[in-house]
Scaffold this active site. Structure first.
Site, PDB file in Angstrom:
ATOM      1  CE  LYS A 115      -5.051  -2.502  -8.203  1.00 42.50           C
ATOM      2  NZ  LYS A 115      -4.804  -1.657  -9.306  1.00 42.50           N
ATOM      3  CD  GLU A 202     -10.198  -7.737  -2.698  1.00 41.91           C
ATOM      4  OE1 GLU A 202      -9.711  -7.076  -1.852  1.00 41.91           O
ATOM      5  OE2 GLU A 202      -9.327  -8.049  -3.695  1.00 41.91           O
ATOM      6  NE  ARG A 294       2.929   3.650  -7.666  1.00 43.24           N
ATOM      7  CZ  ARG A 294       2.640   3.760  -6.314  1.00 43.24           C
ATOM      8  NH1 ARG A 294       3.796   4.031  -5.595  1.00 43.24           N
ATOM      9  NH2 ARG A 294       1.686   3.645  -5.537  1.00 43.24           N
TER      10      ARG A 294
END
Length: 480
Positions: A115, A202, A294
Site C-alpha cells: 500500500k 492515513e 483481481r
C-alpha cells in the site's frame, strides 16, 4: 485440441469462471480440497483435480496448484478472488512454469499490493490521496512517528497493514491514548495474516462513501472504465451490498472519478481487469485508497449495467487478444444491486453458520434477476470457508424499480436450515435512508434498528421452515 484453463478457486466464483471458459470453447479444470468434495463447482467443470485434505491450506499451496495445472495440461490459470488471487509469488510461479496467469503481471501485483508503494506511484501521477505516512519504523520509533502524525492531522486516524487487503489489517484510532496498544496489536495481526508486520497511517475520512471504478486494460495500454460502484454498506470493513452506478454522484462527479481511475491504472502499468477504490467525502472530494489486482466479488453489477462480460474479457486478454471495446462503446444503463446471501446470523455480529445443512432451497427468478451461487438443497455448509452461498444481483431501469424487484426477490428466496442475511436485507431495503441513497461506511453503526427483525418474516419462509421440520422428521414433503 481445446485450450484448458484451471480455476484456482472454489464455490460460486469458480462456477462463474468455469461458465465463461466453456463459452469460449475451452475446457475448465477445477481443483478441490476434501471438505469441498460435494461442492457443485466440481460437477460444473470438465474435469477436477484433488489437491489435498485442506482445509484452506491446499487452495493456498502454490506448488500444488501449479502441479494440478501441469498434470491436467492447463495452459492458463484464473485465480478468481481470495486465496492466491493477489499473490505476486503465485503469478511469478505461473510465469516461471510457462502457464498464463489471468491477471496483471507479478511486478504490478507487488507494487499495488504494497500500500505504501501504491501511494507513492499515485502521488507521482497526481492522483488525489488522503494524507498518510510511509511504512512506520519498528518499535518505539514507529510509535513516535504515529504519535506525531496524529498530532499533526488530528484524530481519528487509520492504522493499516501495508500488505493488507479484503478489509483485514485495518484499525481506526479515535484518540492518542489508544495508539500504543493498537500499534502493537496491529503489527502482530499484520504479521500473522500477511507474513509482514509493516504498518502505515492515513488520516481517517469521517463517514465517507466507498466508491470504486471497474477498469480493464490490454497489454498495449488501452484502458477503459465500466463506471462506478457504491460499496459503502459494510460489516467489519467487508462489503455486504454493492450498487452500480454509485448513488448520489452527479454525472460530472461520475466522470471525474472514473477518468481518475483510468489515469491511476495507467500510472501503475496495469493489465487485465482491476478495481480502483476511492473514499468519497461529504464535500464531494474523493481520495485514492487502493487498486485491487483481481476480479471483484461485485463485478456482477458492472456487468449488468454495461452488458460487458468481464470474466470473458479477462480470459481473452490473457490469451493475447487486444481490447476490442472502446470507451465510447461503454453505455451505462439503469441500476444494479448485488446482495451477498451469506450463511450468517446478522443479529449475532454476522456469526457464520458453517456446519448446517440447507433443508429447503428455492431461488427467485424473473426479469432482471441474476444468481451466482453454488448452494443446493441438501448441501451441508463447510465450516472452514467463506460463508457466501449465493450472490443475488438485481437490475432495474430506475432506482425505485430496482428496490421493488429486490423486495420481491428477497421475499421469494427460501433457504431453510442455516440463518442467512435475507431477513436483514428485507429490513434494509425498506429503510427510508436506503431508498433515498443516503448511506456511507457508517450506515450499519447508525442504523442498529435494522437488526430488529423477525427471523422468518415472509409467509414463504414460514412455510419453508414448516416443510423443513416435516422433512427432518422423516416426512415426504418437498419444496414447491
Amino acid at each position: 485440441m481445446k485450450t484448458k484453463i484451471l480455476v484456482a478457486n472454489r464455490g460460486e466464483i469458480a462456477i462463474r469462471i468455469i461458465r465463461a471458459i466453456q463459452e469460449l470453447n475451452c475446457e475448465a479444470v477445477a481443483v478441490y480440497e476434501t471438505p469441498d468434495r460435494d461442492s457443485s463447482h466440481i460437477r460444473t467443470a470438465d474435469e477436477a483435480v484433488w489437491i489435498g485434505h485442506g482445509p484452506r491450506c491446499d487452495y493456498l499451496n502454490i506448488d500444488k496448484v501449479i502441479a494440478a495445472a501441469q498434470k491436467s495440461g492447463a495452459a492458463a490459470i484464473h485465480p478468481g478472488y481470495g486465496f492466491l488471487a493477489e499473490n505476486a509469488d503465485f503469478a511469478r510461479a505461473c510465469e516461471k512454469a510457462g502457464i498464463i496467469f489471468i491477471g496483471p503481471p507479478s511486478d504490478v501485483i507487488d507494487n499495488l499490493g504494497n500500500k505504501v508503494t501504491a501511494r507513492r506511484i499515485m502521488a507521482e501521477a497526481g492522483i488525489p490521496m488522503v494524507p498518510g505516512t510511509q511504512n512506520l519504523k519498528a518499535g518505539n520509533e514507529g510509535l513516535q512517528e504515529a504519535v506525531e502524525f496524529g498530532r499533526k492531522y488530528g484524530y481519528p486516524i487509520m492504522l493499516k497493514a501495508t500488505a493488507g487487503g479484503g478489509g483485514r489489517g485495518i484499525r481506526k484510532i479515535e484518540q492518542e491514548k489508544d495508539l500504543k496498544d493498537h500499534y502493537a496489536m496491529a503489527r502482530a495481526e499484520a504479521n500473522a495474516a500477511f507474513g509482514d508486520d509493516s504498518v502505515y497511517l492515513e488520516k481517517a475520512v469521517v463517514r465517507p462513501k466507498h466508491i470504486e471504478v471497474q477498469i480493464i486494460a490490454d497489454k498495449k495500454g488501452s484502458t477503459i472504465h465500466l463506471g462506478t460502484r457504491d460499496c459503502s454498506i459494510q460489516r467489519r470493513n467487508q462489503k455486504l451490498v454493492e450498487i452500480a452506478p454509485a448513488f448520489q454522484l452527479t454525472p460530472e462527479q461520475q466522470e471525474a472519478i472514473s477518468q481518475t481511475a483510468v489515469k491511476a491504472a495507467k500510472a501503475a502499468g496495469y493489465f487485465n481487469a482491476g478495481t480502483v477504490e476511492f473514499l468519497y467525502d461529504s464535500d464531494g472530494k474523493f481520495y485514492f485508497m487502493e487498486i485491487n489486482t483481481r476480479l471483484q466479488v461485485e463485478h456482477t453489477v458492472s456487468e449488468m449495467i454495461t452488458g460487458i462480460d468481464i470474466v470473458r474479457t479477462q480470459i481473452k486478454l490473457a490469451l493475447g487478444k487486444d481490447l476490442s471495446i472502446r470507451q465510447e462503446d461503454v453505455q451505462l444503463r439503469g441500476h444494479a444491486v448485488e446482495m451477498r446471501i451469506n450463511a450468517e446470523d446478522p443479529k449475532n455480529n454476522f456469526m457464520p453458520e458453517g456446519g448446517k445443512t440447507v433443508h429447503v432451497y428455492r431461488s427467485p427468478g424473473g426479469y432482471g434477476i441474476r444468481l451466482d451461487g453454488f448452494c443446493y438443497q441438501g448441501f451441508t455448509i463447510p465450516q472452514v470457508y467463506d460463508s457466501l452461498l449465493v450472490k443475488m444481483t438485481v437490475f432495474g431501469w430506475s432506482w425505485n424499480e430496482t428496490v421493488d424487484r429486490l423486495r420481491r426477490s428477497l421475499n421469494n428466496f427460501v433457504i431453510s436450515g442455516p440463518k442467512t442475511t435475507i431477513p436483514f436485507y428485507l429490513n434494509l431495503i425498506n429503510d427510508p435512508d436506503f431508498q433515498a441513497g443516503k448511506f456511507d461506511t457508517s450506515f450499519l453503526e447508525t442504523h442498529e434498528y435494522l437488526f430488529d427483525y423477525e427471523e422468518d418474516s415472509s409467509e414463504v419462509n414460514k412455510l419453508a421452515k414448516l416443510i423443513a421440520e416435516i422433512h427432518c422428521k422423516g416426512g415426504n414433503a418437498y419444496a414447491a
